[in-house]
Design a protein around this motif. Sequence first.
Motif, PDB file in Angstrom:
ATOM      1  N   VAL A 117       0.803  -1.141  -0.097  1.00 16.75           N
ATOM      2  CA  VAL A 117       0.023   0.053  -0.012  1.00 16.75           C
ATOM      3  C   VAL A 117       0.961   1.356   0.056  1.00 16.75           C
ATOM      4  O   VAL A 117       1.763   1.342   0.634  1.00 16.75           O
ATOM      5  CB  VAL A 117      -1.152   0.174   1.253  1.00 16.75           C
ATOM      6  CG1 VAL A 117      -1.765   1.245   1.238  1.00 16.75           C
ATOM      7  CG2 VAL A 117      -2.021  -1.114   1.160  1.00 16.75           C
ATOM      8  N   ILE A 118       0.585   2.248  -1.015  1.00 19.89           N
ATOM      9  CA  ILE A 118       1.114   3.338  -0.907  1.00 19.89           C
ATOM     10  C   ILE A 118       0.263   4.491  -0.846  1.00 19.89           C
ATOM     11  O   ILE A 118      -0.955   4.438  -1.459  1.00 19.89           O
ATOM     12  CB  ILE A 118       2.099   3.432  -2.324  1.00 19.89           C
ATOM     13  CG1 ILE A 118       3.270   3.069  -2.272  1.00 19.89           C
ATOM     14  CG2 ILE A 118       2.109   5.088  -2.633  1.00 19.89           C
ATOM     15  CD1 ILE A 118       4.206   2.864  -3.667  1.00 19.89           C
ATOM     16  N   VAL A 119       0.454   5.651   0.047  1.00 15.89           N
ATOM     17  CA  VAL A 119      -0.404   6.800  -0.036  1.00 15.89           C
ATOM     18  C   VAL A 119       0.214   7.613  -1.077  1.00 15.89           C
ATOM     19  O   VAL A 119       1.592   8.085  -1.108  1.00 15.89           O
ATOM     20  CB  VAL A 119      -0.097   7.411   1.389  1.00 15.89           C
ATOM     21  CG1 VAL A 119      -0.951   8.654   1.297  1.00 15.89           C
ATOM     22  CG2 VAL A 119      -0.860   6.407   2.470  1.00 15.89           C
ATOM     23  N   LEU A 120      -0.429   7.928  -2.014  1.00 19.61           N
ATOM     24  CA  LEU A 120       0.000   8.705  -3.241  1.00 19.61           C
ATOM     25  C   LEU A 120      -0.489  10.157  -2.938  1.00 19.61           C
ATOM     26  O   LEU A 120      -2.029  10.428  -2.781  1.00 19.61           O
ATOM     27  CB  LEU A 120      -0.626   8.212  -4.446  1.00 19.61           C
ATOM     28  CG  LEU A 120      -0.508   9.113  -5.728  1.00 19.61           C
ATOM     29  CD1 LEU A 120       1.108   9.269  -6.036  1.00 19.61           C
ATOM     30  CD2 LEU A 120      -1.023   8.377  -6.966  1.00 19.61           C
ATOM     31  N   SER A 121       0.199  11.202  -2.690  1.00 19.37           N
ATOM     32  CA  SER A 121      -0.225  12.846  -2.423  1.00 19.37           C
ATOM     33  C   SER A 121      -0.282  13.402  -4.119  1.00 19.37           C
ATOM     34  O   SER A 121       0.721  13.270  -4.679  1.00 19.37           O
ATOM     35  CB  SER A 121       0.629  13.228  -1.685  1.00 19.37           C
ATOM     36  OG  SER A 121       0.559  12.638  -0.401  1.00 19.37           O
ATOM     37  N   LEU A 122      -1.210  14.083  -4.316  1.00 22.40           N
ATOM     38  CA  LEU A 122      -1.424  14.837  -5.637  1.00 22.40           C
ATOM     39  C   LEU A 122      -1.565  16.231  -5.153  1.00 22.40           C
ATOM     40  O   LEU A 122      -2.459  16.727  -4.725  1.00 22.40           O
ATOM     41  CB  LEU A 122      -2.584  14.213  -6.304  1.00 22.40           C
ATOM     42  CG  LEU A 122      -2.573  12.791  -6.665  1.00 22.40           C
ATOM     43  CD1 LEU A 122      -3.689  12.153  -7.439  1.00 22.40           C
ATOM     44  CD2 LEU A 122      -1.099  12.374  -7.426  1.00 22.40           C
ATOM     45  N   HIS A 165      -5.058   6.114  -1.267  1.00 21.84           N
ATOM     46  CA  HIS A 165      -4.432   4.963  -0.905  1.00 21.84           C
ATOM     47  C   HIS A 165      -4.509   3.708  -1.886  1.00 21.84           C
ATOM     48  O   HIS A 165      -5.502   3.366  -2.497  1.00 21.84           O
ATOM     49  CB  HIS A 165      -5.228   4.334   0.279  1.00 21.84           C
ATOM     50  CG  HIS A 165      -5.158   5.104   1.412  1.00 21.84           C
ATOM     51  ND1 HIS A 165      -5.784   4.987   2.667  1.00 21.84           N
ATOM     52  CD2 HIS A 165      -4.602   6.431   1.568  1.00 21.84           C
ATOM     53  CE1 HIS A 165      -5.572   6.183   3.601  1.00 21.84           C
ATOM     54  NE2 HIS A 165      -4.896   6.887   2.956  1.00 21.84           N
ATOM     55  N   ILE A 166      -3.124   3.204  -2.620  1.00 14.27           N
ATOM     56  CA  ILE A 166      -3.094   2.564  -3.589  1.00 14.27           C
ATOM     57  C   ILE A 166      -2.587   1.325  -3.251  1.00 14.27           C
ATOM     58  O   ILE A 166      -1.475   1.117  -2.759  1.00 14.27           O
ATOM     59  CB  ILE A 166      -2.041   3.257  -4.695  1.00 14.27           C
ATOM     60  CG1 ILE A 166      -2.460   4.672  -5.136  1.00 14.27           C
ATOM     61  CG2 ILE A 166      -2.098   2.186  -6.034  1.00 14.27           C
ATOM     62  CD1 ILE A 166      -4.048   4.852  -5.738  1.00 14.27           C
ATOM     63  N   ARG A 167      -3.362   0.197  -3.327  1.00 14.15           N
ATOM     64  CA  ARG A 167      -3.060  -1.105  -3.198  1.00 14.15           C
ATOM     65  C   ARG A 167      -2.246  -1.795  -4.417  1.00 14.15           C
ATOM     66  O   ARG A 167      -2.734  -1.506  -5.546  1.00 14.15           O
ATOM     67  CB  ARG A 167      -4.002  -2.054  -2.643  1.00 14.15           C
ATOM     68  CG  ARG A 167      -3.527  -3.486  -2.380  1.00 14.15           C
ATOM     69  CD  ARG A 167      -4.834  -4.354  -1.687  1.00 14.15           C
ATOM     70  NE  ARG A 167      -4.948  -3.655  -0.540  1.00 14.15           N
ATOM     71  CZ  ARG A 167      -4.492  -4.058   0.794  1.00 14.15           C
ATOM     72  NH1 ARG A 167      -3.271  -4.649   0.821  1.00 14.15           N
ATOM     73  NH2 ARG A 167      -4.951  -3.533   1.843  1.00 14.15           N
ATOM     74  N   HIS A 168      -1.214  -2.273  -4.219  1.00 15.90           N
ATOM     75  CA  HIS A 168      -0.348  -3.045  -5.691  1.00 15.90           C
ATOM     76  C   HIS A 168      -1.295  -4.233  -5.852  1.00 15.90           C
ATOM     77  O   HIS A 168      -1.395  -5.140  -5.289  1.00 15.90           O
ATOM     78  CB  HIS A 168       0.822  -3.323  -5.299  1.00 15.90           C
ATOM     79  CG  HIS A 168       1.886  -3.748  -6.251  1.00 15.90           C
ATOM     80  ND1 HIS A 168       3.048  -4.413  -6.156  1.00 15.90           N
ATOM     81  CD2 HIS A 168       1.647  -3.510  -7.678  1.00 15.90           C
ATOM     82  CE1 HIS A 168       3.524  -4.704  -7.495  1.00 15.90           C
ATOM     83  NE2 HIS A 168       2.590  -3.900  -8.089  1.00 15.90           N
ATOM     84  N   GLY A 213      -9.549  -3.614   4.043  1.00 18.61           N
ATOM     85  CA  GLY A 213      -8.402  -3.095   3.070  1.00 18.61           C
ATOM     86  C   GLY A 213      -8.161  -1.647   2.759  1.00 18.61           C
ATOM     87  O   GLY A 213      -8.507  -0.967   3.772  1.00 18.61           O
ATOM     88  N   THR A 214      -8.143  -1.068   1.727  1.00 18.75           N
ATOM     89  CA  THR A 214      -7.904   0.421   1.295  1.00 18.75           C
ATOM     90  C   THR A 214      -9.361   0.880   1.219  1.00 18.75           C
ATOM     91  O   THR A 214      -9.032   1.972   0.670  1.00 18.75           O
ATOM     92  CB  THR A 214      -7.037   0.302  -0.203  1.00 18.75           C
ATOM     93  OG1 THR A 214      -7.578  -0.611  -1.035  1.00 18.75           O
ATOM     94  CG2 THR A 214      -5.437   0.130   0.272  1.00 18.75           C
ATOM     95  N   GLY A 215     -10.256  -0.043   1.448  1.00 18.09           N
ATOM     96  CA  GLY A 215     -11.668   0.494   1.700  1.00 18.09           C
ATOM     97  C   GLY A 215     -11.647   1.679   2.811  1.00 18.09           C
ATOM     98  O   GLY A 215     -12.678   2.193   2.897  1.00 18.09           O
TER      99      GLY A 215
END
Length: 341
Positions: A117-122, A165-168, A213-215
């Motif tokens: 899991v990566i937290v991607l900031s935009l 939140h991005i799950r691989h 999960g990432t839910g």
Amino acid sequence: MSFQVTVQPSGHQFVCETGETVLSAAIRNGIGLPYGCKNGACGSCKGKLLTGNLTHGEHQEKALPSADEALGFALFCCARPDSDIVIEAREVAGVGDIPIKKLPVRVAGLEKVADDVIVLSLQLPGSDRLQYKAGQYVEFLLRDGKRRSYSMANAPHLDQPLSLHIRHMPGGLFTDQVFSTMKERDILRIEGPLGTFFLREDSDKPMLLLASGTGFAPIKAIIEQAIHSETERPMTLYWGGRRPADLYMHALCEEWARTLPHFRYVPVVSNAAADDAWSGREGFVHAAVIEDFPDLSGYQVYACGAPLMVAAAQRDFVARCHLPEEEFYADSFTSEADLQG
């Protein structure tokens, strides 16, 4: 050639152009039909065709079983009218008031919070802000024309980059890029806000929040919005994962439980290993809710995560726990495997 769509019981009408789906036309016209994935995988947009004819595009059998289709049910995200039609659907107030925009965004951060899991900031361009409701999502517009959807994990009032939140998913078109070649300052394109899963602030009912999960991402945004609104509504969060590591912001949830007077947190793990030293609740997360809340008749439920979990929760909470069907709000996550059918 265009056809007129009439929505019951509201009586709202809009025009659907040639080749356009009912949902796309509704969004374009500011009509708040409920929806989630927009690709025939989750079933959130299911309603009934009362009169007229339509043709379904590709969709998952689980989202619209053949038996339901034979009874007149339709998935409006992939249904195209062949005549003027009258449909039955529960509309969502307020969604059509927020403009849907396409925007370039810059990657501001990539934080690995779990092995997968990566937290991607935009960062949005300049002083632009994306107006949205806590719980909604954006779609990434990929170069090949495909799209990938991810929920905002922070509330809209926060003056910070969008957080996702991005799950691989190994082999995934987008997630492989996030976990390998993506770097800070990369430019991506998004469209949003989308979806009808968001906090209903016009209710005073206690909230039961259910995530797997990432839910957790849109659930986190909903909790932050509730805190910002200074609500006194009781909130109980059940977050489920296979292993304790799947609860990648466990410490934050514990902090909420310590500091918020109306908040309770119940982590649930389904497949803990011996070396996890897990001493908390075990089993399926929605089953833990049923054990603790045999009567949900006075509650509002927000559920997000794996489609099987969301479907089981909706079925069992309504049938066994007396939850009013209209008080179950859900976002059923679809994986890249779901999108590929």
